[in-house]
Motif scaffolding. Structure first.
Motif, mmCIF file in Angstrom:
data_model
loop_
_atom_site.group_PDB
_atom_site.id
_atom_site.type_symbol
_atom_site.label_atom_id
_atom_site.label_comp_id
_atom_site.label_asym_id
_atom_site.label_seq_id
_atom_site.Cartn_x
_atom_site.Cartn_y
_atom_site.Cartn_z
ATOM 1 N N VAL A 1 0.907 -1.177 0.043
ATOM 2 C CA VAL A 1 0.011 -0.002 -0.168
ATOM 3 C C VAL A 1 0.795 1.319 0.079
ATOM 4 O O VAL A 1 1.675 1.448 0.857
ATOM 5 C CB VAL A 1 -0.800 -0.205 1.170
ATOM 6 N N LEU A 2 0.809 2.175 -1.243
ATOM 7 C CA LEU A 2 1.557 3.298 -1.064
ATOM 8 C C LEU A 2 0.553 4.293 -0.887
ATOM 9 O O LEU A 2 -0.426 4.406 -1.778
ATOM 10 C CB LEU A 2 2.198 3.602 -2.407
ATOM 11 N N GLY A 3 0.488 4.851 0.331
ATOM 12 C CA GLY A 3 -0.644 5.851 0.647
ATOM 13 C C GLY A 3 -0.359 6.555 2.020
ATOM 14 O O GLY A 3 0.797 6.549 2.499
ATOM 15 N N SER A 4 -1.517 7.484 1.963
ATOM 16 C CA SER A 4 -1.355 8.360 2.987
ATOM 17 C C SER A 4 -1.351 7.925 4.368
ATOM 18 O O SER A 4 -1.700 6.800 4.881
ATOM 19 C CB SER A 4 -2.248 9.385 2.911
ATOM 20 N N ILE A 5 -0.796 8.688 5.554
ATOM 21 C CA ILE A 5 -0.670 8.241 6.757
ATOM 22 C C ILE A 5 -0.922 9.631 7.557
ATOM 23 O O ILE A 5 -0.094 10.757 7.420
ATOM 24 C CB ILE A 5 0.743 7.922 7.259
ATOM 25 N N ASN A 6 -1.980 9.678 8.097
ATOM 26 C CA ASN A 6 -2.443 11.113 8.889
ATOM 27 C C ASN A 6 -2.787 11.005 10.381
ATOM 28 O O ASN A 6 -3.118 9.790 10.726
ATOM 29 C CB ASN A 6 -3.936 11.692 8.330
ATOM 30 N N LEU A 7 -2.727 11.941 10.832
ATOM 31 C CA LEU A 7 -3.261 12.038 12.344
ATOM 32 C C LEU A 7 -4.751 12.809 12.419
ATOM 33 O O LEU A 7 -4.767 13.837 11.861
ATOM 34 C CB LEU A 7 -2.464 12.988 13.303
ATOM 35 N N ASP A 8 -5.535 11.879 12.591
ATOM 36 C CA ASP A 8 -7.123 12.202 12.479
ATOM 37 C C ASP A 8 -7.447 12.997 13.881
ATOM 38 O O ASP A 8 -7.592 12.626 14.903
ATOM 39 C CB ASP A 8 -8.191 11.140 12.310
ATOM 40 N N HIS A 9 -7.795 14.412 13.582
ATOM 41 C CA HIS A 9 -8.453 15.131 14.739
ATOM 42 C C HIS A 9 -9.939 15.179 14.568
ATOM 43 O O HIS A 9 -10.377 15.786 13.588
ATOM 44 C CB HIS A 9 -7.946 16.549 14.678
ATOM 45 N N VAL A 10 -10.819 14.503 15.173
ATOM 46 C CA VAL A 10 -12.073 14.216 15.124
ATOM 47 C C VAL A 10 -12.947 15.022 16.210
ATOM 48 O O VAL A 10 -12.889 14.871 17.283
ATOM 49 C CB VAL A 10 -12.348 12.601 15.163
ATOM 50 N N TYR A 11 -13.832 15.624 15.481
ATOM 51 C CA TYR A 11 -14.678 16.473 16.260
ATOM 52 C C TYR A 11 -16.422 16.039 16.139
ATOM 53 O O TYR A 11 -16.601 15.950 15.090
ATOM 54 C CB TYR A 11 -14.745 18.080 16.062
ATOM 55 N N ARG A 12 -16.763 15.663 17.284
ATOM 56 C CA ARG A 12 -18.158 15.167 17.203
ATOM 57 C C ARG A 12 -19.054 16.340 17.433
ATOM 58 O O ARG A 12 -18.900 17.203 18.365
ATOM 59 C CB ARG A 12 -18.593 14.139 18.375
ATOM 60 N N VAL A 13 -20.089 16.760 16.443
ATOM 61 C CA VAL A 13 -20.832 17.957 16.537
ATOM 62 C C VAL A 13 -22.278 17.332 16.144
ATOM 63 O O VAL A 13 -22.667 16.289 15.574
ATOM 64 C CB VAL A 13 -20.543 18.671 15.395
ATOM 65 N N HIS A 14 -23.134 18.018 16.684
ATOM 66 C CA HIS A 14 -24.752 17.765 16.252
ATOM 67 C C HIS A 14 -25.171 17.868 14.697
ATOM 68 O O HIS A 14 -25.501 16.910 14.326
ATOM 69 C CB HIS A 14 -25.840 18.469 17.179
ATOM 70 N N GLU A 15 -24.447 18.954 14.352
ATOM 71 C CA GLU A 15 -24.793 19.181 12.847
ATOM 72 C C GLU A 15 -23.622 19.754 12.248
ATOM 73 O O GLU A 15 -22.456 20.448 12.828
ATOM 74 C CB GLU A 15 -25.897 20.269 12.589
ATOM 75 N N LEU A 16 -23.270 19.394 10.837
ATOM 76 C CA LEU A 16 -21.963 20.098 10.263
ATOM 77 C C LEU A 16 -22.030 21.369 10.144
ATOM 78 O O LEU A 16 -23.120 21.802 9.943
ATOM 79 C CB LEU A 16 -21.681 19.191 8.757
#
Length: 295
Positions: free
Chosen positions: A5-20
């Protein structure tokens, strides 16, 4: 057999919100987490958890120790992951109460891959192995050419969608994976039907409506989605892709026919969306088989 797999490695910052959030709107998040992500890393972990032998080729910055450790702990060979001076790629992910998301990505080290290093990393690949590619790194077309020259099967996810990249990759890929929106973009770009997109194998996913098509020559297979209550759809497509390719791979848990591989991949992604997060939410093979048995 093996999967590279040649592909991206990211750090995901995930925010839970009621609506986008809408344009110009500031909203409050009610939860936050940070973990491993990136289409490449997600696909590597999915394929490894499906039982395949997986080698990741990519790059991180000085802040990438945790990402490399997470890949390694999932059973992915990380010898092909380089260190760059710039930051590790990262994503800002908003997830609403229905599980839908909106994502902003910084490429970081993912955009600094060296073609010579890719050639070196793929030196151990053997004919019949699979090379998985996506559009979150540079050197995708070059890597596909290297892979084809070595007799690798090239599987390409047309995401994030980029018309120029897709047009260049169509002659180089054996398996094209896309969602229905991406398939429509390609259809319009080429002026043909989806079934006529010129690749040997085409897989189109349709979210909650399952896998739309598997086309190889004249063969078409429909795979309905498994009914679940989604929590977070981030990484669902990557989970599907990793499991599908691992299913086709000739490893100890692979060698499935296309219909079987589609069903297993659909089951894996169904489980994955019932959990928060991307890579952390990808199920192990035993869970997927039990889920299929129960359904």
């Amino acid at each position: 057999m093996g999967i590279w797999v040649l592909g991206s490695i990211n750090l995901d910052h995930v925010y839970r919100v009621h609506e986008l959030p809408r344009a110009g709107e500031t909203i409050a998040a009610h939860d936050y987490s940070c973990g491993l992500g990136g289409k490449g890393a997600n696909q590597s972990i999915a394929a490894a958890r499906a039982g395949a032998t997986v080698h990741h080729v990519g790059a991180v910055g000085p802040d990438g120790d945790a990402a490399i450790a997470a890949l390694s702990q999932a059973g992915v060979d990380v010898a092909g992951v380089d260190r760059q001076a710039g930051p590790t790629g990262h994503a800002i992910i908003n997830v609403d109460d229905s599980g839908e998301n909106a994502i902003v990505i910084l490429a970081g080290a993912n955009a600094c891959l060296d073609t010579g290093r890719i050639t070196q990393a793929l030196a151990a690949a053997a004919p019949g192995d699979t090379l998985m590619l996506q559009n979150e790194t540079n050197a995708v077309e070059e890597a596909a050419s290297i892979g084809r020259a070595k007799g690798l099967r090239v599987a390409y996810s047309a995401a994030p969608f980029d018309a120029g990249a897709v047009r260049a990759m169509l002659p180089l890929c054996d398996i094209l994976l896309c969602n229905e929106g991406e398939a429509e973009e390609i259809r319009q770009m080429l002026g043909c039907s989806v079934e006529e997109i010129p690749v040997p194998t085409l897989v189109v996913t349709r979210g909650a409506r399952g896998v739309g098509l598997y086309v190889q020559g004249q063969e078409t297979v429909e795979q309905p989605a498994f009914k679940v209550d989604p929590v977070d759809t981030t990484g669902a497509g990557d989970t599907f892709a990793g499991y599908f390719i691992a299913g086709l791979d000739g490893g100890p848990n692979g060698g499935l026919n296309p219909r079987e591989a589609l069903a297993r991949a659909a089951a894996a992604s169904a489980i994955q969306v019932t959990r928060a997060g991307a890579a952390i939410a990808i199920p192990a093979l035993a869970e997927v088989l039990e889920f299929q048995k129960a359904r």
